[in-house]
Scaffold this active site. Structure first.
Site, mmCIF file in Angstrom:
data_model
loop_
_atom_site.group_PDB
_atom_site.id
_atom_site.type_symbol
_atom_site.label_atom_id
_atom_site.label_comp_id
_atom_site.label_asym_id
_atom_site.label_seq_id
_atom_site.Cartn_x
_atom_site.Cartn_y
_atom_site.Cartn_z
ATOM 1 N N ARG A 112 -5.728 -12.931 4.414
ATOM 2 C CA ARG A 112 -5.535 -11.786 3.523
ATOM 3 C C ARG A 112 -4.283 -11.008 3.901
ATOM 4 O O ARG A 112 -3.675 -10.366 3.034
ATOM 5 C CB ARG A 112 -6.723 -10.827 3.605
ATOM 6 C CG ARG A 112 -8.023 -11.441 3.202
ATOM 7 C CD ARG A 112 -9.071 -10.394 3.134
ATOM 8 N NE ARG A 112 -8.661 -9.364 2.172
ATOM 9 C CZ ARG A 112 -9.421 -8.399 1.743
ATOM 10 N NH1 ARG A 112 -10.649 -8.311 2.196
ATOM 11 N NH2 ARG A 112 -8.979 -7.518 0.887
ATOM 12 N N ARG A 140 -15.335 4.057 2.277
ATOM 13 C CA ARG A 140 -14.132 4.062 1.457
ATOM 14 C C ARG A 140 -14.366 4.529 0.013
ATOM 15 O O ARG A 140 -14.196 3.773 -0.953
ATOM 16 C CB ARG A 140 -13.463 2.692 1.501
ATOM 17 C CG ARG A 140 -13.179 2.269 2.930
ATOM 18 C CD ARG A 140 -12.402 0.992 3.018
ATOM 19 N NE ARG A 140 -10.994 1.178 2.721
ATOM 20 C CZ ARG A 140 -10.087 0.228 2.922
ATOM 21 N NH1 ARG A 140 -10.435 -0.943 3.387
ATOM 22 N NH2 ARG A 140 -8.822 0.458 2.631
ATOM 23 N N CYS A 162 -16.553 -1.634 2.444
ATOM 24 C CA CYS A 162 -16.108 -2.875 3.071
ATOM 25 C C CYS A 162 -16.463 -2.835 4.544
ATOM 26 O O CYS A 162 -17.096 -1.887 5.017
ATOM 27 C CB CYS A 162 -14.620 -3.124 2.856
ATOM 28 S SG CYS A 162 -13.566 -2.161 3.909
ATOM 29 N N ASP A 203 -4.572 0.477 11.475
ATOM 30 C CA ASP A 203 -4.496 -0.984 11.362
ATOM 31 C C ASP A 203 -4.042 -1.651 12.661
ATOM 32 O O ASP A 203 -4.164 -2.871 12.809
ATOM 33 C CB ASP A 203 -3.564 -1.398 10.212
ATOM 34 C CG ASP A 203 -4.180 -1.136 8.848
ATOM 35 O OD1 ASP A 203 -5.384 -0.817 8.780
ATOM 36 O OD2 ASP A 203 -3.453 -1.237 7.835
ATOM 37 N N LYS A 209 2.471 -6.282 3.005
ATOM 38 C CA LYS A 209 1.342 -6.438 2.074
ATOM 39 C C LYS A 209 0.989 -5.100 1.426
ATOM 40 O O LYS A 209 0.794 -5.013 0.216
ATOM 41 C CB LYS A 209 0.121 -6.982 2.828
ATOM 42 C CG LYS A 209 -1.182 -6.890 2.049
ATOM 43 C CD LYS A 209 -2.362 -7.370 2.867
ATOM 44 C CE LYS A 209 -2.941 -6.367 3.816
ATOM 45 N NZ LYS A 209 -3.940 -5.435 3.260
ATOM 46 N N ASN A 210 0.916 -4.052 2.243
ATOM 47 C CA ASN A 210 0.451 -2.765 1.715
ATOM 48 C C ASN A 210 1.487 -2.062 0.850
ATOM 49 O O ASN A 210 1.191 -1.037 0.229
ATOM 50 C CB ASN A 210 0.000 -1.854 2.862
ATOM 51 C CG ASN A 210 -1.320 -2.324 3.445
ATOM 52 O OD1 ASN A 210 -1.961 -3.224 2.901
ATOM 53 N ND2 ASN A 210 -1.718 -1.719 4.556
HETATM 54 C C1 UD1 Z 1 -4.490 1.952 3.140
HETATM 55 C C2 UD1 Z 1 -4.133 0.579 3.660
HETATM 56 C C3 UD1 Z 1 -5.007 0.209 4.842
HETATM 57 C C4 UD1 Z 1 -4.926 1.284 5.913
HETATM 58 C C5 UD1 Z 1 -5.242 2.662 5.314
HETATM 59 C C6 UD1 Z 1 -5.024 3.788 6.297
HETATM 60 C C7 UD1 Z 1 -3.401 -0.471 1.598
HETATM 61 C C8 UD1 Z 1 -3.630 -1.546 0.564
HETATM 62 N N1 UD1 Z 1 -4.328 -0.384 2.571
HETATM 63 O O1 UD1 Z 1 -5.843 1.864 2.677
HETATM 64 O O2 UD1 Z 1 -4.527 -1.036 5.382
HETATM 65 O O3 UD1 Z 1 -5.858 1.006 6.934
HETATM 66 O O4 UD1 Z 1 -4.370 2.913 4.191
HETATM 67 O O5 UD1 Z 1 -3.754 3.766 6.792
HETATM 68 O O6 UD1 Z 1 -2.425 0.217 1.561
HETATM 69 N N2 UD1 Z 1 -10.831 8.320 1.527
HETATM 70 C C9 UD1 Z 1 -11.733 9.165 0.913
HETATM 71 N N3 UD1 Z 1 -11.640 9.332 -0.445
HETATM 72 C C10 UD1 Z 1 -10.679 8.713 -1.197
HETATM 73 C C11 UD1 Z 1 -9.757 7.871 -0.557
HETATM 74 C C12 UD1 Z 1 -9.854 7.696 0.810
HETATM 75 O O7 UD1 Z 1 -12.612 9.727 1.551
HETATM 76 O O8 UD1 Z 1 -10.649 8.929 -2.423
HETATM 77 C C13 UD1 Z 1 -10.947 8.110 2.995
HETATM 78 C C14 UD1 Z 1 -11.253 6.624 3.318
HETATM 79 O O9 UD1 Z 1 -12.630 6.364 3.232
HETATM 80 C C15 UD1 Z 1 -10.710 6.509 4.731
HETATM 81 C C16 UD1 Z 1 -9.521 7.497 4.725
HETATM 82 O O10 UD1 Z 1 -9.697 8.345 3.598
HETATM 83 O O11 UD1 Z 1 -11.671 6.945 5.640
HETATM 84 C C17 UD1 Z 1 -8.184 6.837 4.652
HETATM 85 O O12 UD1 Z 1 -8.170 5.985 3.531
HETATM 86 P P1 UD1 Z 1 -6.856 5.707 2.697
HETATM 87 O O13 UD1 Z 1 -5.686 6.342 3.341
HETATM 88 O O14 UD1 Z 1 -7.131 6.007 1.265
HETATM 89 O O15 UD1 Z 1 -6.722 4.124 2.894
HETATM 90 P P2 UD1 Z 1 -6.432 3.056 1.761
HETATM 91 O O16 UD1 Z 1 -5.404 3.533 0.844
HETATM 92 O O17 UD1 Z 1 -7.709 2.537 1.186
#
Ligand code: UD1
Length: 463
Positions: free
Chosen positions: A431, A151, A146, A339, A50-51
């Site tokens: 999902r 996030r 969420c 995850d 999915k990711n």
């Molecule tokens: C992706 C995965 C999700 C997984 C996560 C971490 C997808 C669709 N989802 O989510 O299943 O749990 O990676 O492996 O691929 N953060 C910030 N600022 C930003 C972006 C992120 O502070 O601009 C923080 C987030 O709040 C979180 C951390 O960084 O605490 C990790 O998030 P991130 O790696 O970005 O996860 P996603 O890409 O949203």
């Protein structure tokens, strides 16, 4: 930095994505009745990640050709991403029998993603990079928080600004545009304060069509980032180093169409490995990329589970009667995946001794604990740490899943628990786990979908 609030629970999803399978509709008001303890046996086919599929769908916006993605799972999140692309002008066809998704992005006539969709699927925000690179302008609503944390998207925004975009956030909308006459982003050196998966993907996609060279330092190394890079390379992009901390992208004038197969879902695979371990069962899973599961396999071995790599893309988990405690700290890849934290906690709840779990990636990812405790687990939480004192057995109870992986954890616990668990939260499972209930039934688990309305009627009758 990492560590957000509640997302709509009942997402009534009405697909505008053309689907060959009417049964793939994610609209769901059901509960699952799970009768444990189960003993599982057999082989399970792992679906596409999915990711990987979600950002891959966004990446097809970079080309004005028709792209085919294979091994795209039939999931609610994929459906929503399809609706986002359709809203932008793309034509989408998901053949849910062959798991192929055809995206015709020859006409993209809208640069604004609808809030109703983006708020349901945070990953749809990642489309900001390709839309901006393709049209010179993108308007994407802030996805909001969420169930697992706040996030923010600051890293995405700062990176796009470094690539020369003007970005203003007003009234909950991220307005990004390229002011230069050529409407091209320009290569830049970007250091990410945290190796965010989504920010790495947004910026890598945006940089493929930029003028000059972009270097992303402290990039996320997740297999899904590497898969996205391989897709973009197959579309004609110049990307080096994806899967390491430094990714170098040399911009090209345009990308072409592609026929690309998505990697297997390592989180689904890990969940089935835990299903085998928690039920003391003998099951095989394929296809998988064992390297993507190293941290999970290593922790399963620490608790005493035997895993054999049967072929290059299959794993066999053998029954083991004695399960012992181990400690876990979630980390970006190649560390232990956040995850898998909740599913692994379900397993640790029946391992002898005390296990210490630290969640470092998201700030609110312990909501499964209270439900596991309702099933007889002995888990104490302080902040983002949990101490799991193993209990000999779990007992069935009515439980509610708060998010995708928390729901998986409760299903796993129910497989091991004595009695009938009634699980609410199928909308979360849909999902991210394709046909989880069918796959578990195939392995011999006794579970059944029950209509919530009927259930309510029964309980009213019995009052
Ligand atoms: C992706 C995965 C999700 C997984 C996560 C971490 C997808 C669709 N989802 O989510 O299943 O749990 O990676 O492996 O691929 N953060 C910030 N600022 C930003 C972006 C992120 O502070 O601009 C923080 C987030 O709040 C979180 C951390 O960084 O605490 C990790 O998030 P991130 O790696 O970005 O996860 P996603 O890409 O949203």
């Amino acid at each position: 930095m990492p560590l957000r609030k509640d997302r709509t629970i009942n997402q009534q999803l009405h697909s505008i994505v053309e689907s060959d399978n009417p049964e793939s509709s994610p609209v769901n008001q059901s509960t699952l009745k799970i009768l444990g303890p189960s003993c599982l046996q057999g082989n399970i086919n792992i679906g596409g990640a999915k990711n990987s599929a979600l950002p891959a769908m966004a990446a097809t916006l970079l080309s004005s050709g028709v792209c085919r993605l294979r091994q795209v799972p039939c999931l609610a999140d994929i459906n929503i991403m399809g609706q986002v692309l359709s809203a932008l002008g793309a034509k989408i066809k998901h053949n849910t029998n062959t798991f192929t998704l055809d995206i015709d992005a020859s006409i993209i006539n809208n640069s604004e993603a609808p809030y109703e969709l983006v708020r349901q699927l945070r990953a749809s925000f990642f489309a900001i990079g390709p839309i901006l690179a393709r049209l010179g302008v993108a308007r994407i609503p802030l996805p909001g928080g969420c169930a697992i944390g706040a996030r923010p998207v600051d890293l995405h925004v700062k990176g796009l600004q470094a690539l020369g975009a003007e970005v203003h956030i007003e009234h909950g909308m991220v307005n990004a545009y390229i002011s230069s006459s050529k409407k091209k982003l320009r290569g830049a050196k970007i250091y990410l304060d945290y190796p965010s998966v989504g920010a790495t993907e947004t910026l890598m996609m945006a940089a493929t069509l930029a003028e000059g060279e972009t270097i992303i330092e402290n990039a996320a190394q997740e297999p899904e980032v590497e898969d996205l890079a391989n897709l973009c390379i197959a579309m004609g992009a110049n990307i080096f180093g994806a899967g390491t901390k430094t990714i170098v992208i040399s911009g090209v004038p345009k990308l072409h169409s592609v026929d690309y197969t998505i990697i297997p879902d390592r989180i689904e695979a890990g969940t089935f490995l835990i299903a085998g371990a928690i039920t003391n069962s003998d099951i095989s899973i394929s296809p998988v990329v064992p390297k993507h599961l190293s941290a999970v396999i290593s922790k399963l071995q620490s608790v005493g589970v035997k895993i054999i790599q049967e072929t290059s893309d299959s794993l066999h988990i053998l029954p083991s009667k004695i399960l012992k405690s181990t400690d876990i700290e979630t980390q970006p890849y190649p560390g232990f995946p956040t995850d898998m934290q909740a599913p692994f906690m379900a397993l640790l709840s029946i391992c002898s001794g005390s296990s210490y779990i630290t969640e470092t990636v998201f700030e609110n990812r312990m909501r499964h604990v209270s439900e596991l405790n309702r099933m007889g687990a002995n888990i104490r939480v302080k902040g983002n740490n949990a101490i799991v004192q193993g209990v000999p057995k779990l007992s069935a109870a009515p439980v509610i899943g708060s998010d995708l992986r928390a729901s998986a954890a409760l299903i796993l616990a129910a497989l091991a628990a004595e009695g009938e668990t009634i699980f609410q939260g199928l909308q979360h499972l849909n999902r991210g786990y394709e046909q989880l209930e069918v796959k578990l039934q195939k392995l011999g688990a006794k579970l059944q979908r029950v209509d919530l309305v009927e259930e309510n009627d029964i309980s009213q009758d019995s009052i």
